[in-house]
Design an enzyme around this catalytic site. Structure first.
Site, short mmCIF file in Angstrom:
data_model
loop_
_atom_site.label_atom_id
_atom_site.label_comp_id
_atom_site.label_asym_id
_atom_site.label_seq_id
_atom_site.Cartn_x
_atom_site.Cartn_y
_atom_site.Cartn_z
N LYS A 5 0.18 5.50 -5.94
CA LYS A 5 -0.87 5.56 -6.98
C LYS A 5 -1.74 6.80 -6.80
CE LYS A 5 -4.66 4.38 -6.04
NZ LYS A 5 -5.21 3.06 -5.94
N CYS B 198 0.83 -1.22 0.00
CA CYS B 198 0.00 0.00 0.00
C CYS B 198 0.86 1.26 0.00
CB CYS B 198 -0.94 -0.02 1.20
SG CYS B 198 -1.84 1.51 1.40
N GLU C 252 -24.97 15.51 -3.68
CA GLU C 252 -26.37 15.80 -3.37
C GLU C 252 -27.31 15.03 -4.30
OE1 GLU C 252 -28.06 19.73 -4.25
OE2 GLU C 252 -26.29 20.19 -5.46
N CYS D 110 -1.48 1.85 -3.04
CA CYS D 110 -2.43 2.95 -2.81
C CYS D 110 -1.77 4.33 -2.73
CB CYS D 110 -3.18 2.73 -1.50
SG CYS D 110 -3.52 1.03 -1.09
P1 NDP Z 1 -7.41 -8.36 -10.66
O1 NDP Z 1 -7.13 -9.72 -10.23
O2 NDP Z 1 -8.50 -7.58 -10.01
O3 NDP Z 1 -7.68 -8.32 -12.25
C1 NDP Z 1 -6.80 -8.89 -13.16
C2 NDP Z 1 -7.01 -8.28 -14.52
O4 NDP Z 1 -6.06 -8.83 -15.42
C3 NDP Z 1 -8.36 -8.61 -15.12
O5 NDP Z 1 -8.75 -7.55 -15.94
C4 NDP Z 1 -8.06 -9.88 -15.93
O6 NDP Z 1 -8.93 -10.08 -17.01
C5 NDP Z 1 -6.69 -9.54 -16.46
N1 NDP Z 1 -5.88 -10.70 -16.79
C6 NDP Z 1 -5.57 -11.76 -16.01
N2 NDP Z 1 -4.71 -12.58 -16.63
C7 NDP Z 1 -4.46 -12.02 -17.83
C8 NDP Z 1 -3.63 -12.37 -18.93
N3 NDP Z 1 -2.90 -13.47 -18.90
N4 NDP Z 1 -3.59 -11.55 -19.99
C9 NDP Z 1 -4.34 -10.42 -20.02
N5 NDP Z 1 -5.14 -10.03 -19.02
C10 NDP Z 1 -5.20 -10.83 -17.94
O7 NDP Z 1 -6.01 -7.63 -10.53
P2 NDP Z 1 -5.43 -6.23 -10.21
O8 NDP Z 1 -3.99 -6.51 -10.41
O9 NDP Z 1 -6.01 -5.10 -10.98
O10 NDP Z 1 -5.79 -5.95 -8.67
C11 NDP Z 1 -5.43 -6.83 -7.65
C12 NDP Z 1 -6.15 -6.43 -6.39
O11 NDP Z 1 -5.60 -5.23 -5.88
C13 NDP Z 1 -7.63 -6.16 -6.59
O12 NDP Z 1 -8.38 -7.29 -6.21
C14 NDP Z 1 -7.92 -4.99 -5.69
O13 NDP Z 1 -8.69 -5.41 -4.59
C15 NDP Z 1 -6.60 -4.47 -5.21
N6 NDP Z 1 -6.48 -3.05 -5.58
C16 NDP Z 1 -7.25 -2.11 -4.94
C17 NDP Z 1 -7.19 -0.77 -5.32
C18 NDP Z 1 -8.07 0.25 -4.69
O14 NDP Z 1 -8.61 0.01 -3.63
N7 NDP Z 1 -8.28 1.41 -5.33
C19 NDP Z 1 -6.28 -0.34 -6.39
C20 NDP Z 1 -5.55 -1.39 -6.99
C21 NDP Z 1 -5.65 -2.69 -6.58
P3 NDP Z 1 -10.28 -10.98 -16.91
O15 NDP Z 1 -11.33 -10.06 -16.36
O16 NDP Z 1 -10.51 -11.40 -18.30
O17 NDP Z 1 -9.97 -12.12 -15.98
#
Ligand code: NDP
Length: 500
Positions: A60, A52, A473, A57
């Site tokens: 970012k 984080c 609102e 976080c």
């Molecule tokens: P996620 O696991 O949420 O999503 C993975 C993404 O990558 C999906 O779009 C998936 O597509 C895609 N994907 C997976 N494998 C491949 C591949 N081989 N080739 C191309 N695309 C692929 O991952 P994140 O890394 O975005 O986030 C991880 C966690 O971090 C989240 O669960 C979140 O809770 C946390 N986080 C929270 C934030 C916040 O609170 N603002 C900010 C950032 C992260 P598909 O949908 O097709 O599976």
């Protein structure tokens, strides 16, 4: 407990581990905390505090803020500021962000010291169910024992190993915030939180960004809101490539040549993988403690307890858990109180609010419209909607990028805000889903989450008098339902309000 060196050993000094260790020490436990950062695939390293604060976080949100400032320059000019042609200095941004992160690292070390947690900057592994061992710089192996052990080592980005060149040449969120050189033309692979947030701020900082989407954007989030977020991103310049994914990445002349699954080849300066995260439990020798591990290194738990009753897991490594810092913090603190203060309160994983910090932010708590319909049946759900422009953005007349314009008159950015309440009809229209796309969605959602947790109904929302003129609102006066079929886009008015 006194036969052990410590009452509580925590492995992993991220948000959850730090919070749990400090809370346990505050309650009188003898606590040690291990934290050791393994470099990223590109060699990036960072300090105490976990994902984080170092590579998630915090940096970012700062880069997102830098992006918003860039977008705001247009509005500033519109409202009379006379500014020269702006340029952006990546090195200055990186330095400012990294300096702030380092100041937080420093504060965290002090926090552990004043809490009387023994911090060991070592890579720990299990020797047996009550013993943790680590290797000192001089090669000597040390051991310590604990009555209770909490695993909170967090996760790391997944880079697919079946794409030649990806591991060698691509960066991840572990690298982007400390990148030495400006990223330049960037391909982001993945379409969830991390991918869209990084693509968003890079675009706002002026880089050419393409997002390679395997299926849909923001899987798991409300579809209407997710698609609005992506559509607005496209309107301000992010390119979305739906379907084709990299099959090969080659480096030549300092450029990355990416071959896609449809046979096309394109050239980028940076390829960023944001394709999910695995739990970094591989090196813990969990087998020595008998802890069961599931898919992607995640650990199954019941109320933070693993299959071994005195070994616990909190944070991103929990199977089926939520990868969110505040969830890890709360789970870690509650665990410490149950272990060392006789408390009984368990972590409540329902109605956890969250926000996606894309250029037009999206915040939500509770069910998506789709999930509510799936759970309660379409006949039991009433969805209220309102799409509008916030007063300031509406007045500033931001434009779409030329590629998104249908004709010469179609240059205005579409209404950037969407407010949505998903209500459960048989329970007096209790609000079971709150969704908001628009400026400051994190702040707006945080406040309204309390109402949702307390079981507020649509009538309760209607009782609230709006603060005018604000975007929030809008939630006090939603009156168009999806079922009515009426258009829910504002044709005028000021922001989220009803005047005019
Ligand atoms: P996620 O696991 O949420 O999503 C993975 C993404 O990558 C999906 O779009 C998936 O597509 C895609 N994907 C997976 N494998 C491949 C591949 N081989 N080739 C191309 N695309 C692929 O991952 P994140 O890394 O975005 O986030 C991880 C966690 O971090 C989240 O669960 C979140 O809770 C946390 N986080 C929270 C934030 C916040 O609170 N603002 C900010 C950032 C992260 P598909 O949908 O097709 O599976």
């Amino acid at each position: 407990m006194t036969s052990y060196d410590y009452d509580y050993v925590v492995i992993g000094g991220g948000s959850g581990g730090m919070a749990s260790s400090k809370e346990a020490a505050r309650l009188g436990a003898r606590v040690a905390l291990f934290d050791f950062v393994k470099p990223s695939t590109q060699g990036t390293k960072w300090g105490l505090g976990g994902t984080c604060v170092n590579v998630g976080c915090v940096p970012k949100k700062l880069m997102h803020y830098a992006g918003l400032l860039g977008a705001g320059l247009h509005d500033a000019r519109h409202f009379g500021w006379r500014l020269g042609e702006p340029t952006h200095d990546w090195t200055a941004l990186r330095t400012a962000v990294q300096n702030h992160v380092k100041s937080l690292n420093f504060g965290y070390r002090n926090g552990l010291r004043s809490a009387k947690v023994n911090y060991l900057n070592q890579l720990a592994r299990f020797a047996d169910p009550h013993t943790v061992e680590y290797t000192e710089k001089d090669g000597s192996v040390k051991r310590l024992t604990a009555a209770h052990i909490c695993i909170s080592v967090g996760g790391r980005p997944i880079i697919p190993t079946d794409v030649p060149g990806a591991v060698e040449h691509a960066i991840t969120s572990d690298d982007i915030f400390a990148l030495k050189n400006a990223p330049g033309r960037t391909l982001v692979v993945g379409a969830s939180y991390i991918a869209l947030e990084c693509a968003g701020f890079l675009n706002e900082l002026g880089y050419d960004v393409t997002v390679a989407v395997r299926s849909i954007v923001l899987r798991g989030f409300d579809r209407q809101c997710s698609e609005k977020v992506a559509s607005l991103m496209a309107d301000i310049g992010v390119k979305f490539k739906y379907g084709p994914l990299p099959t090969k990445i080659e480096k030549a002349d300092g450029q990355l040549h990416v071959t896609f699954s449809d046979g096309t080849v394109d050239t980028y300066q940076t390829v960023l993988y944001a394709t999910g995260r695995y739990a970094d439990t591989g090196g813990l020798a969990l087998e020595n403690a008998g802890v069961v591990v599931g898919k992607n290194g995640k650990i199954p738990v019941i109320n933070e307890v693993t299959n071994v009753p005195h070994i616990y897991a909190v944070g991103d490594i929990v199977e089926g858990g939520l990868e969110l810092t505040p969830v890890a913090i709360r789970a870690g603190e509650l665990l410490a109180r149950r272990l060392f203060a006789g408390a009984t309160e368990q972590m409540d994983y329902v109605n956890v609010p969250t926000a996606v910090f894309t250029p037009f932010e999206y915040g939500c708590v509770g069910y998506t419209e789709e999930a509510a319909i799936a759970k309660y049946g379409e006949e039991n759900i009433e969805t209220y909607l309102f799409e509008f422009a916030s007063l300031e953005l509406g007045a500033a007349h931001r434009s779409k990028v030329p590629a998104r314009r249908a004709d010469e008159f179609d240059d205005a950015l579409p209404l950037p805000c969407l407010s949505k309440l998903v209500c459960l009809k048989p329970e007096g229209e209790r609000v079971v889903g709150f969704h908001y796309v628009g400026p400051n969605a994190g702040e707006v959602t945080q406040g309204f989450a309390l109402a949702v947790i307390l079981g507020a109904t649509k009538k309760d929302f209607n009782k609230v008098i709006g603060i005018h003129p604000t975007d929030a609102e809008s939630f006090t006066a939603l009156d168009i339902t999806r079922a009515s079929g009426q258009p829910f886009a504002a044709s005028g008015g000021c922001g989220g309000g009803k005047c005019g």
